[in-house]
Scaffold this active site. Structure first.
Site, PDB file in Angstrom:
ATOM      1  N   ARG A 155       0.806  -1.222   0.000  1.00 62.12           N
ATOM      2  CA  ARG A 155       0.000   0.000   0.000  1.00 62.12           C
ATOM      3  C   ARG A 155       0.839   1.273   0.000  1.00 62.12           C
ATOM      4  NH1 ARG A 155      -4.024  -1.020   4.871  1.00 62.12           N
ATOM      5  NH2 ARG A 155      -2.398  -2.514   5.494  1.00 62.12           N
ATOM      6  N   LYS A 207       9.245  -1.013   2.858  1.00 65.82           N
ATOM      7  CA  LYS A 207       8.463  -0.161   3.756  1.00 65.82           C
ATOM      8  C   LYS A 207       9.254   0.240   4.990  1.00 65.82           C
ATOM      9  CE  LYS A 207       5.192  -1.821   6.487  1.00 65.82           C
ATOM     10  NZ  LYS A 207       3.901  -2.298   7.042  1.00 65.82           N
TER      11      LYS A 207
END
Length: 469
Positions: free
Chosen positions: A20, A27
């Site tokens: 996402r 991330k």
């Protein structure tokens, strides 16, 4: 608060894909206050006096994650993305049989305080718990889509209800799972073998808690009162929210330690920055990297500081300073750029619209305005007139310029490196200096030539008027 030395192994879960985030960067390597998120988790893990710190990552991210967390952490790979339970199983193979407790921290909760982790570990030992988790009470309307704590009879923790199991309530208070855990190591090895995959094929770490209940084991929950600790990062929006909270923490800490932030909301700090007492930071100022600002210094407004030291009582206006050292009482004026590798000694003065690169400006030297000084040494007390350029690049190599103590460089002088201007020497306005000037020498013209005796006094007076104007 006592924690038994050597009894702990810490595991940081940093193998999430972060889909996402829509980023080519892992991330956990996205930064919060200038520091990769995974470093916060690894740093928090170390406070438990862990004998080992193990970081679980994807194979493709191993080299980058290893570089971020440092050599004292053991990085292991999770080849298949089969959930947090599988990641923990992968890491457990590297845990020493002598470890009594395992601390687990998600790599995407960078605001968890070291003190909180230490308190959770101490509670786990004191209560002789099999499993302990960190939770936080929050208003349901502001909670991210995370798991929440389940309590049973007499308020005892019994498990974690994931969002896939039941939607988050719309109103009221909920106890959310932060993503920090402690486990009895011997029990954990057996229990992980009994965790079953969910319908999506993933193994959930949180399924260990109902397993502990079934085994009749003690589960504890440590409740943090700081809601920011529960903020995890899964999207760019989450990252911005966490960054804002981190900045508030850093600003408050700076002011508590004696710095003045004139408009705190417009000051941006990295977690690695050090601000001394009585430092003043004016609006719209950013201080990044391993920067240190000492007592009584002033920055801004509109200043940028990166990996630099600023000495006591120094003044930096609307300027950029990178990878440099500014001594006591140094002045850097507006729209100037102090580039990498510079040292400005005590009371050196840099005016407006000056660029300096890889140079030493010695004590009391004056570089007034509209000049470029590169690969140079400017002696103590020297005066650099407006528009001076050290021509340090010949198209292939960089060359050095040396300007002696007390030298006077006239406005618009071009110093063709390599060249030396001796102590007390003088160059006339617009001089193009392509040969060394001896100490006390005086040169003018294009190219510069020694000045006749009868015109020296008039030139000095003219040069002083132009430079000081």
């Amino acid at each position: 608060m006592h924690i038994e030395m050597g009894a702990w192994t810490a595991i940081v879960l940093a193998a999430g894909r972060g889909a996402r985030m829509r980023s080519s960067r892992p991330k956990v390597l996205h930064t919060v206050a200038g520091v990769p998120m995974v470093c916060y988790a690894a740093d928090a893990a170390r406070v438990a006096d862990a004998n080992e710190v193990i970081v679980v990552t994807r194979p493709k991210d191993r080299s980058e994650v290893s570089l971020a967390v440092g050599e004292d952490a053991d990085v292991v790979e999770q080849p298949d993305p089969l959930g947090t339970g599988h990641a923990l199983t992968t890491a457990l193979i590297a845990v020493s049989p002598a470890s009594q407790h395992v601390l687990v921290i998600n790599g995407d909760v960078p605001l968890v305080r070291r003190e909180t982790v230490q308190a959770l570990a101490a509670l786990h030992e004191r209560r002789k718990a099999t499993a302990t988790l960190l939770c936080c009470t929050m208003d349901a309307e502001s909670v991210q889509q995370v798991g929440r704590l389940q309590r049973g009879a007499r308020g005892k923790p019994i498990g974690v209800l994931e969002v896939v199991d039941a939607p988050m309530p719309r109103k009221g208070e909920v106890e959310v799972n932060v993503g920090v855990y402690a486990f009895d190591a011997r029990w954990l090895r057996r229990a992980l073998c009994e965790v079953k995959p969910r319908s999506n094929g993933e193994y959930y770490l949180t399924d260990l808690f109902p397993r502990a209940v079934a085994d009749g084991k003690r589960i504890e929950a440590f409740v943090t009162q700081d809601g920011d600790e529960a903020l995890s990062v899964n999207t760019r929006q989450d990252l911005a929210r966490v960054e804002a909270a981190a900045q508030d923490r850093l600003r408050d800490a700076a002011m508590t330690n004696g710095a003045t932030l004139v408009d705190p909301a417009t000051v941006y700090l990295d977690a690695t920055v050090q601000l001394g007492p009585d430092v003043t930071v004016h609006p719209n100022t950013t201080i990044r990297g391993n920067s240190k600002v000492e007592r009584g210094a002033s920055l801004g407004p509109n200043a940028q500081l990166l990996d630099s030291d600023v000495g006591p009582e120094a003044r930096v206006g609307s300027a950029v300073v990178e990878d440099s050292v500014l001594g006591p009482l140094v002045h850097v004026g507006p729209f100037s750029h102090i580039r990498s590798g510079c040292v400005l000694e005590e009371s050196a003065y840099v005016g407006s619209h000056v660029e300096i690169k890889a140079s030493r400006i010695c004590s009391g030297a004056h570089v007034g305005h509209f000049s470029y000084i590169g690969d140079a040494v400017v002696g103590a007390g020297a005066n650099i007139g407006a528009g001076t350029v050290t021509c340090n690049f010949d198209g292939e190599s960089k060359h050095e310029t040396h300007i002696g103590e007390g030298a006077f460089i006239g406005s618009d002088s071009l110093l063709i490196a390599p060249v030396k201007v001796g102590a007390g020497a003088l160059t006339g306005a617009g001089a193009v200096v392509n040969r060394d000037v001896p100490p006390g020498g005086k040169v003018v013209g294009v190219p510069a030539r020694p000045l006749g005796t009868k015109n020296r006094r008039a030139l000095v007076q003219k040069e002083e008027g132009v430079s000081l104007g």
